[in-house]
Design an enzyme around this catalytic site. Structure first.
Site, mmCIF file in Angstrom:
data_model
loop_
_atom_site.group_PDB
_atom_site.id
_atom_site.type_symbol
_atom_site.label_atom_id
_atom_site.label_comp_id
_atom_site.label_asym_id
_atom_site.label_seq_id
_atom_site.Cartn_x
_atom_site.Cartn_y
_atom_site.Cartn_z
ATOM 1 N N PHE A 46 7.356 -1.453 10.103
ATOM 2 C CA PHE A 46 7.861 -1.217 8.751
ATOM 3 C C PHE A 46 6.696 -1.202 7.762
ATOM 4 C CE2 PHE A 46 10.064 -2.397 4.798
ATOM 5 C CZ PHE A 46 11.073 -1.447 4.814
ATOM 6 N N ASP A 88 8.410 -10.088 13.345
ATOM 7 C CA ASP A 88 9.294 -9.672 12.259
ATOM 8 C C ASP A 88 10.688 -9.498 12.867
ATOM 9 O OD1 ASP A 88 10.850 -8.125 10.483
ATOM 10 O OD2 ASP A 88 9.094 -7.153 9.635
ATOM 11 N N TYR A 130 19.510 -9.869 4.151
ATOM 12 C CA TYR A 130 20.502 -8.986 3.532
ATOM 13 C C TYR A 130 20.985 -7.881 4.463
ATOM 14 C CZ TYR A 130 15.932 -6.962 2.324
ATOM 15 O OH TYR A 130 14.628 -6.508 2.357
#
Length: 420
Positions: A143, A220, A245
């Protein structure tokens, strides 16, 4: 790649059979009862973006509404002594137990993923184990936040980045890591589930390879936590970070969590020294001394409001159990792949996710050059996947809130809109 033809809506003789199959899967789903635990959206018929932003739970909507009057308004500053001061650690323990395979005292909720990642990377590079080592291993498919943070830290420290280039539809393997780690490797930073392809790396084996080379490992877990089982303690992981989230449904911008293995906590020095991580926060002393344990990795005042919603989702995940969550995740992505092969591949689309369920997370990415233009048409009609450049439509399947029929509806609408 062949362009998707603009031939208009075409008859679909198999539509009834697909609808019946999806209905059967929903009827047999042991987790179907959880779908009603989430706040519905009147104009959305298929939400396949739970891997970017999870739906709010009904319990969280009620909790948020009550908080202003019953906790903040009624208890005022007393709330810190009664609950809020400890919440980053007590909620961290709940996340660790329910989703990370982490014993108590190692997981904390604090800042954004970016900030916690920065803290842990800096702490790892300054660790005694990293003395004399100046290389960081990462991959080009990670990412952007991870790559950008590591580029900046490497520049600050004069470290060298050693890049792994995974395939477009895959991820990093233990063999690739073994080729680049060595006596100069200080830290390996990888994502457990690749954000674009959904590839699940063999975290246990990669951690072992890194440790054999004397390096620390930071995982991660943004696309893992709450959807793919994780066993940080059993794998011997050093450090981890993840957002809340996505599959933990904490709401837009909810604070992230960090994990520091127990035996490393009093060895590592985190670089953002704030009052909430000090040994005696409320003494307001003249100098900083770190708190013992995981609290030392906190910095500023915790985002208590941002921690409200994820509490209810963590309880749902604990109730369902991660094995059952993973079983439904696999079933949802298997159905998605069947429908993509049936409806989209004949139109020129290409699957860009692993077909092996053991190597696939909870989303499926499909590539076609027409998808960037297709996405807003789908959103207008209540079908919500997301898009990842250059040409990937990503179908994110949150196991507790997504029905099998949503996958069917979305796949059919994708084919219909893309064929026009």
């Amino acid at each position: 790649m062949t362009a998707i033809p603009r031939t208009g809506t075409h008859p679909d003789p198999d539509a009834a059979a697909r609808a019946a199959r999806a209905a059967e899967l929903d009827a047999a789903d042991p987790l179907a009862r959880f779908v009603d635990a989430f706040v519905p959206s009147d104009d959305v018929i298929a939400y396949l973006d739970g891997n970017s932003l999870g739906r709010p739970t009904r319990a969280s909507a009620e909790r948020l509404a009550r908080f202003a009057t019953e906790r903040w308004g009624a208890r005022l500053i007393r709330g810190w002594d009664e609950e809020w001061y400890e919440l980053p650690l007590t909620l961290g323990d709940r996340i660790g137990a329910a989703t990370l395979g982490a014993a108590a005292g190692q997981t904390f909720v604090a800042d954004s993923t970016t900030v916690i990642l920065y803290k842990l990377v800096r702490a790892a590079l300054a660790a005694p184990q990293a003395a004399g080592r100046d290389e960081i291993v990462l991959d080009s498919g990670n990412f952007p936040t991870d790559r950008y943070v590591l580029e900046g830290v490497a520049r600050e420290h004069g470290a060298t980045l050693r890049w792994i280039d995974p395939p477009h539809d895959g991820g990093v393997t233990p063999e690739q890591v073994a080729e680049v780690v060595g006596e100069r490797t200080a830290l390996v930073v990888l994502s457990h589930v690749a954000y674009r392809s959904g590839y699940v790396s063999d975290a246990e084996a990669i951690t072992r390879v890194a440790h054999d080379a004397g390096a620390l490992v930071l995982w991660d877990l943004c696309h893992s936590a709450g959807a793919v089982p994780v066993a940080l303690d059993a794998w011997g992981v050093d450090l981890a970070v993840g957002c809340t989230y996505k599959y933990l449904n904490g709401g837009p911008g909810a604070p992230a969590f960090g994990y520091v293995r127990a035996d490393l906590q009093d060895v590592l020095t985190q670089p953002i020294q704030g009052w909430m991580g000090s040994a005696a926060p409320f003494e307001m002393g003249p100098g900083y001394a770190p708190h013992a344990g995981a609290r030392r990795f906190l910095s500023g005042t915790p985002a208590i409001v941002g921690m409200l919603a994820m509490q209810d989702m963590v309880e749902l995940v604990a109730d369902a159990g991660m094995d059952a969550v993973r079983a439904k995740s696999v079933a949802l992505t298997e159905l998605a792949l069947e429908l993509v092969d049936d409806l989209l591949v004949p139109l020129g689309a290409r699957v860009a996710s692993p077909r092996d369920p053991d190597r696939r997370g909870s989303h499926v990415t499909v590539d076609h050059d027409a998808f960037e233009a297709t996405l807003p048409l789908l959103w207008e009609r209540g079908v919500i996947p997301d898009f990842r450049r250059p040409n990937g439509l990503r179908l994110g399947l949150s196991p507790l809130s997504t029905s099998f029929d949503e996958v069917r509806v979305a796949s059919r609408r994708c084919a219909t809109r893309s064929s026009r």
